[in-house]
Scaffold this active site. Structure first.
Site, PDB file in Angstrom:
ATOM      1  N   GLU A   1       2.363  -0.515  -5.079  1.00 11.58           N
ATOM      2  CA  GLU A   1       1.783  -1.674  -6.246  1.00 11.58           C
ATOM      3  C   GLU A   1       0.997  -1.713  -6.558  1.00 11.58           C
ATOM      4  O   GLU A   1      -0.171  -1.337  -6.853  1.00 11.58           O
ATOM      5  CB  GLU A   1       0.661  -2.208  -4.515  1.00 11.58           C
ATOM      6  CG  GLU A   1       1.425  -2.667  -3.212  1.00 11.58           C
ATOM      7  CD  GLU A   1       0.356  -3.782  -1.976  1.00 11.58           C
ATOM      8  OE1 GLU A   1      -1.307  -3.268  -2.064  1.00 11.58           O
ATOM      9  OE2 GLU A   1       0.610  -4.975  -1.909  1.00 11.58           O
TER      10      GLU A   1
ATOM     11  N   GLU B   1       7.272  -7.281   1.984  1.00 10.11           N
ATOM     12  CA  GLU B   1       5.661  -7.075   2.628  1.00 10.11           C
ATOM     13  C   GLU B   1       5.888  -8.003   2.646  1.00 10.11           C
ATOM     14  O   GLU B   1       5.149  -8.659   3.120  1.00 10.11           O
ATOM     15  CB  GLU B   1       4.640  -6.258   2.257  1.00 10.11           C
ATOM     16  CG  GLU B   1       5.431  -4.635   1.885  1.00 10.11           C
ATOM     17  CD  GLU B   1       3.434  -3.868   1.531  1.00 10.11           C
ATOM     18  OE1 GLU B   1       2.665  -4.266   2.025  1.00 10.11           O
ATOM     19  OE2 GLU B   1       3.867  -2.576   1.620  1.00 10.11           O
TER      20      GLU B   1
HETATM   21  C1  GAL Z   1      -0.462  -3.570   1.322  1.00  9.86           C
HETATM   22  C2  GAL Z   1      -0.311  -2.031   0.768  1.00  9.86           C
HETATM   23  C3  GAL Z   1       0.597  -1.830   2.374  1.00  9.86           C
HETATM   24  C4  GAL Z   1       0.025  -1.659   3.468  1.00  9.86           C
HETATM   25  C5  GAL Z   1      -0.426  -3.185   3.473  1.00  9.86           C
HETATM   26  C6  GAL Z   1      -1.172  -3.798   4.246  1.00  9.86           C
HETATM   27  O1  GAL Z   1      -1.164  -4.144   0.272  1.00  9.86           O
HETATM   28  O2  GAL Z   1       1.679  -2.031   0.549  1.00  9.86           O
HETATM   29  O3  GAL Z   1       0.901  -0.366   2.145  1.00  9.86           O
HETATM   30  O4  GAL Z   1      -1.548  -1.211   3.316  1.00  9.86           O
HETATM   31  O5  GAL Z   1      -1.482  -3.704   2.334  1.00  9.86           O
HETATM   32  O6  GAL Z   1      -3.113  -3.134   4.693  1.00  9.86           O
END
Ligand code: GAL
Length: 695
Positions: free
Chosen positions: A152, A316
């Site tokens: 990110e 994700e």
């Molecule tokens: C995303 C990040 C993950 C995890 C997730 C939940 O932004 O890439 O590593 O932190 O949020 O907080």
């Protein structure tokens, strides 16, 4: 317009997995259970630098060798994240010069993540070494499917105030302007006596009394940060490419600010992936509003992703309730919502959906960021839903790689995006119109594409869209004006809102009458302007017999000869003055609207352009249902998504095959709560052509 180099050839599921969080004895069973439940890919590694380089210069691969070996054995594909978002303690302790800083110079220390400067030569050197080590080791590994660069980029912060950033900014400015005279001129430094007489005086933002520093410097700072992050990613991409098999892709995850994500993707990546957390849209403290878009609003973000990379992946995808120990964020997906959100991603162009995360971590900052499984690993309703989703994807395979078919386009560019981040007058307009246009398009069932405009964008590429909205292009260049002109001459309808053409490329106001460089195109002049006054009712105009809201900001227009006035203000001291005009140019027209596009305004204007229910020959659906059209090789599919806990009744005007239920449908069709259906439309090309003409 995208030159995406990698596409998935099947719709498939993946999951984020952290082998370092679990005893090794759990790995095999976890991988087996993933496979049993339809998950074929894991994303790993992005925070595990110390597992590979526990001590400076000592690279040990046993841990990931064992895990990668097991994946190969089990037939699980791996996306390996380069661990540069979380440097080891030994590194930052020995080299505090790699750390990012607050504006006041205080360094961000080990303890969180993303605390380094992407301009620190020392940090870049350590990154080069760890990325090379990993790439050499696994670039040809049979389990490797792709690389994720960092994690990110620009998410945790897009502000970089380290010494290294300050120095790099000076170099960047010298390259851009060549001389201090040119920089002083571009930034208007004569104001408040900011004039620089030596390059050493040029800095990124530092604490000041007003805290409001030169906005033209800030605009360049955003461009500089974007360039810096792209260079950081390019450094890694080059190493990864050099040491990997041909078919291994390079990606990164998420779309964040102060970053030209189009350039990032074109220059460094084979494919973009996104992190989709639709429940962020709810906000726990927000009062329940039955009319709010909530998780459906996430489709706006997905439209942004597909503008960068039309056939993207989700790295994700939200699979559980979310929060950290210090953030209480979002509720559990209701039964059906986990699949709805994954299919929302698929509908907007994702061919690969990887859930965050396999199992919730019982320790650390993210103890409440729930994955598919809970801490106890028992099969739960979320895992059962993933399994059933995998069956659904099997039925939708023909959709893989299909293109989004939009009813119109919304233009954007990074100069205006960066400027709106800095200039609150600009931001207010941009945000309100983005939301208004999105909501209107959703309720009209007229999906749009977000379309990037650059000085070298071919006008022909824009002609794919019969209508283009360019809500508030404050910054305008002569090159962009001529592209827009060609688009209109060849038959396009261009709609622009208030304050268009106000600024030059440095963010300085132009001194000719408004809308500046756009005047010839709009055939209008802005005579007067004002914020909508809080002492008066929301201003409005009359469009024939219809009331047209003119919220937030009003440009009071006059129309040149030959420019038609479509609506006049009907309130405030400028009642009677033109609020909406139309100028015909060649085969097209330009609509100039003096205000911001609220939901109702955008709805009326899009309807005026014939964009009300463009799919009505095939389907009628309640406003609560999102409709998306995709097409590939002469075939088209309509995807209907219900974000509500109540069932919704749609009506099919032509008999269609419903891919998920496997039935042939005609007439009334019921979408269950949080339900999705994909209809294969009959009669391919003829209907599409007919439709296009109508648009
Ligand atoms: C995303 C990040 C993950 C995890 C997730 C939940 O932004 O890439 O590593 O932190 O949020 O907080």
């Amino acid at each position: 317009m995208s030159n995406q180099r990698y596409q998935w050839d099947r719709l498939s599921l993946g999951v984020c997995y952290y082998p370092e969080h679990w005893p090794e004895r759990m790995w095999a069973e976890d991988l087996d259970r993933m496979k049993e439940n339809g998950i074929g890919t894991v994303r790993i590694g992005e925070f595990a630098w110390s597992k590979i380089e526990p001590v400076e210069g000592c690279f040990t691969f046993d841990f990931f060798d064992r895990f990668m070996g097991l994946c190969a054995e089990k037939g699980i594909r791996v996306i390996f994240g380069t661990p540069t978002a979380t440097p080891p303690a030994w590194l930052t302790e020995a080299h505090p010069e790699v750390l990012n800083a607050r504006m006041d110079g205080v360094l961000y220390r080990h303890g969180g993540r993303k605390h380094t400067s992407c301009n620190s030569p020392v940090y870049l050197d350590y990154c080069r070494k760890i990325v090379t080590a990993i790439a050499e080791r696994y670039g040809h590994h049979p389990a490797l499917a792709g690389w994720q660069i960092d994690n990110e980029l620009n998410c945790e912060t897009a502000d970089y105030y380290a010494e290294a950033d300050d120095e790099a900014f000076r170099v960047w400015c010298r390259e851009r302007y060549g001389s201090l005279d040119a920089l002083n001129e571009a930034w208007g430094t004569v104001f408040w006596n900011l004039t620089y007489t030596d390059w050493s005086q040029v800095h990124i933002q530092r604490p000041t009394v007003t805290n409001a520093v030169n906005p033209h410097m800030l605009l360049d700072y955003s461009r500089f940060i974007s360039d810096s992050v792209i260079r950081f990613a390019a450094l890694q991409a080059e190493i990864l490419r050099k040491h990997s098999r041909e078919d291994v892709f390079i990606t990164t995850n998420g779309l964040f600010g102060r970053l030209d994500n189009h350039r990032l993707t074109d220059e460094c990546l084979d494919v973009m992936t996104y992190d989709s957390y639709p429940n962020f849209a709810y906000g726990l403290d927000r009062a329940f509003d039955p009319k709010a878009m909530n998780d459906r609003g996430w489709s706006r973000a997905l439209t942004e992703v597909s503008s960068v990379c039309p056939h993207f992946g989700i790295m994700e995808q939200q699979s559980g309730p979310g929060g950290w120990y210090n953030r209480m964020e979002s509720s559990a997906p209701r039964p059906g919502q986990l699949s709805l959100w994954a299919l929302q991603s698929v509908a907007h162009g994702a061919d690969f959906v990887s859930f965050f995360r396999w199992r919730t971590c019982p320790f650390g900052t993210e103890i409440y960021w729930h994955g598919i499984l809970d801490y106890d690993s028992r099969t739960n309703r979320r895992l059962r839903e993933v399994k059933s989703l995998s069956g659904k994807l099997d039925r939708l395979q023909e959709l893989c790689g299909a293109d989004h078919a939009a009813a119109f386009g919304v233009l954007h560019d990074y100069d205006n995006q960066f400027d709106a981040d800095i200039d609150v007058w600009h931001r207010r307009l941009a945000q309100a119109s983005e939301e208004g246009i999105f909501e209107a398009s959703q309720r009209l069932h007229a999906p749009y594409d977000r379309v990037l405009l650059r000085d070298d964008t071919p006008a022909e590429a824009l002609l794919a869209y019969p209508v283009l909205m360019y809500p508030h292009p404050l910054i305008m260049t002569a090159e962009r004006v001529s592209i827009l002109k060609r688009y209109v001459e060849k038959g396009g309808t261009l709609i622009m809102g208030c304050r268009a053409g106000l600024k030059d490329i440095h963010g300085r106001m132009v001194t000719q009458p408004q809308p500046g460089l756009l005047r010839e195109l709009t055939g209008t002049t802005v005579e007067d302007f004002t914020f909508a006054s809080i002492a008066e009712e929301t201003p409005y105009a009359m469009l024939g017999a219809q009331r047209l809201e003119t919220p937030v900001f009003n440009d009071v227009l006059t129309a040149d000869e030959g420019t038609k006035v479509l609506a006049r203000y009907a309130s405030s001291y400028y009642a009677g003055a033109p609020a909406l005009t139309e100028k015909l140019i060649g085969e097209g027209r330009v609509l100039h609207f003096g205000a911001v596009f609220s939901r109702e305004t955008a709805r009326l204007l899009l309807s005026l352009c014939g964009l009300n229910e463009p799919f009505r020959e095939w389907i009628s659906a309640p406003e609560e249902v999102e409709l998306v059209l995709r097409r590939k090789g002469g075939q088209r599919w309509l995807i209907a998504l219900n974000y509500k806990p109540q069932r919704q009744i749609c009506r099919l005007e032509v008999p269609c095959g419903a891919l998920l239920s496997g039935e042939s449908c005609a007439g009334a069709f019921t979408l269950p709560p949080y339900g999705v259906e994909v209809f294969r439309l009959p009669g391919a090309d003829e209907l599409l052509t007919a439709r296009k003409e109508k648009l």
